[in-house]
Scaffold this active site. Structure first.
Site, mmCIF file in Angstrom:
data_model
loop_
_atom_site.group_PDB
_atom_site.id
_atom_site.type_symbol
_atom_site.label_atom_id
_atom_site.label_comp_id
_atom_site.label_asym_id
_atom_site.label_seq_id
_atom_site.Cartn_x
_atom_site.Cartn_y
_atom_site.Cartn_z
ATOM 1 N N HIS A 1 6.507 -7.866 -1.046
ATOM 2 C CA HIS A 1 5.532 -8.292 -2.053
ATOM 3 C C HIS A 1 5.289 -7.225 -3.108
ATOM 4 O O HIS A 1 4.280 -7.253 -3.799
ATOM 5 C CB HIS A 1 4.205 -8.661 -1.360
ATOM 6 C CG HIS A 1 4.351 -9.826 -0.436
ATOM 7 N ND1 HIS A 1 3.529 -10.040 0.648
ATOM 8 C CD2 HIS A 1 5.238 -10.845 -0.427
ATOM 9 C CE1 HIS A 1 3.903 -11.143 1.283
ATOM 10 N NE2 HIS A 1 4.946 -11.648 0.659
ATOM 11 N N ASP B 1 0.791 -1.231 0.000
ATOM 12 C CA ASP B 1 0.000 0.000 0.000
ATOM 13 C C ASP B 1 0.823 1.281 0.000
ATOM 14 O O ASP B 1 0.260 2.381 -0.016
ATOM 15 C CB ASP B 1 -0.951 0.000 1.206
ATOM 16 C CG ASP B 1 -0.225 -0.262 2.530
ATOM 17 O OD1 ASP B 1 0.959 0.130 2.666
ATOM 18 O OD2 ASP B 1 -0.846 -0.848 3.437
ATOM 19 N N SER C 1 1.319 -8.622 11.858
ATOM 20 C CA SER C 1 1.311 -9.764 10.935
ATOM 21 C C SER C 1 1.058 -11.042 11.714
ATOM 22 O O SER C 1 1.622 -11.245 12.784
ATOM 23 C CB SER C 1 2.648 -9.883 10.197
ATOM 24 O OG SER C 1 2.673 -11.073 9.423
ATOM 25 N N SER C 2 0.211 -11.911 11.154
ATOM 26 C CA SER C 2 -0.027 -13.207 11.791
ATOM 27 C C SER C 2 1.033 -14.219 11.349
ATOM 28 O O SER C 2 1.066 -15.338 11.837
ATOM 29 C CB SER C 2 -1.420 -13.721 11.429
ATOM 30 O OG SER C 2 -1.550 -13.834 10.025
#
Ligand SMILES: [Zn+2]
Length: 314
Positions: free
Chosen positions: A161, A146, A261-262
């Site tokens: 990413h 983003d 973050s998981s």
């Protein structure tokens, strides 16, 4: 609801005693942040100690840092996109192989772009940018696409990413700004209009088949090739050089802090394993359980934007 807790910190002006008073306004930040307990003063002090003792912190961020900027994540319980809808992210193989898939993707992305691109950094992004300016942050690795870290001024940054604000030609490799493509979309589709029905983390929206079929997709201005956002779709691999670069940065760091973050996706999780091999202390700030809670010396369940600005990066 108001909570008060007194803690001793060195503020920017050199004063030591700061009485932290935070207004807790559940719901003001929006729909996409999972409910979380109020900031735990003891854990806050532990995180402050963790940061103070670190000279070269590597911070890894995920979707959870951007939910407070109004961007939904995929996985959060009840409020994440997986929980709220039956939509699943696009697969790399489908995008590359099928013109129809690309048409549907870009039509949705065209509609979602004005809103997605207008999101602004929240206090968590600004805090990490400040850590960099103060020499505390060794490197920042984000799983987000983003651009909010860049908008906040972070430069020692790897976007694992990729970034939705760039477009990549799959055939000649040329990179162009996403804003330029938006103007080409508008020129090619002067009478086309559609209403957005919900925004995904990657800027995707929901459209009918009729709306999609009439949408014109431009090709690369240089070679006529297929255009793709410069992001790693599901089913694609992160660039090997990028992975190696981040592995080196992790090995050079002296601690690792995970923010929002998981760690369910292996592309980020593998760096936790590297940090563990190097016996680096690991702290995790995430609402809800993560894949690496058992490896962390410290786990906090607070909102990133509520907690990170309270940490002094001295
Ligand atoms: Zn091209």
């Amino acid at each position: 609801m108001r909570m008060n807790f007194g803690l001793t910190f060195r503020a920017a002006n050199g004063c030591w005693k700061v009485n932290l008073s935070q207004r807790c306004s559940r719901g003001r930040i929006g729909l996409f942040v999972p409910p979380s307990p109020p900031v735990d003063a003891e854990k806050l002090q532990e995180l402050q100690r963790f940061v103070t003792l670190s000279k070269r912190v590597l911070v890894m961020t995920g979707a959870g840092i951007s939910t407070e900027s109004g961007i939904p994540d995929y996985r959060s319980e009840k409020v994440g996109l997986y929980a709220r809808t039956d939509r699943r992210p696009i697969q790399h193989r489908d995008f590359v192989r099928s013109a129809a898939v690309r048409q549907r993707y870009w039509a949705r992305n065209f509609v979602g772009w004005p809103q997605f691109s207008s999101h602004q950094p929240n206090p968590a992004h600004w805090a990490l940018s400040n850590w960099e300016k103060r020499g505390k942050l060794y490197w920042l690795v984000t799983q987000n696409v983003d651009a909010l870290h860049t908008k906040a001024g972070s430069r020692r940054l790897t976007e694992l990413h990729g970034c939705m604000h760039r477009v990549l030609c799959l055939d000649c490799g040329e990179q162009t700004p996403r804003g330029v493509l938006q103007a080409r979309f508008a020129a090619l589709n002067p009478t086309w209009s559609a209403e957005a029905h919900g925004l995904a983390p990657d800027g995707d929206v929901f459209l009918t088949e009729e709306q999609v079929r009439s949408f014109q997709v431009p090709s690369c201005a240089r070679c006529g090739g297929r255009l793709k956002p410069d992001v790693v779709f599901f089913g694609d691999a992160v660039n090997r050089d990028t992975v190696d670069f981040v592995h080196r940065r992790v090995k050079e760091a002296d601690s690792l802090l995970v923010v929002g973050s998981s760690l369910q996706v292996y592309s980020g999780y593998r760096f936790i394993l590297t940090a563990q091999e190097k016996k680096l202390p690991i702290a995790i700030l995430n609402i809800g359980p993560t894949r690496s809670d058992h490896l962390a010396c410290l786990k906090l369940d607070s909102r990133c934007g509520e907690l990170l600005p309270l940490i002094d990066p001295h």
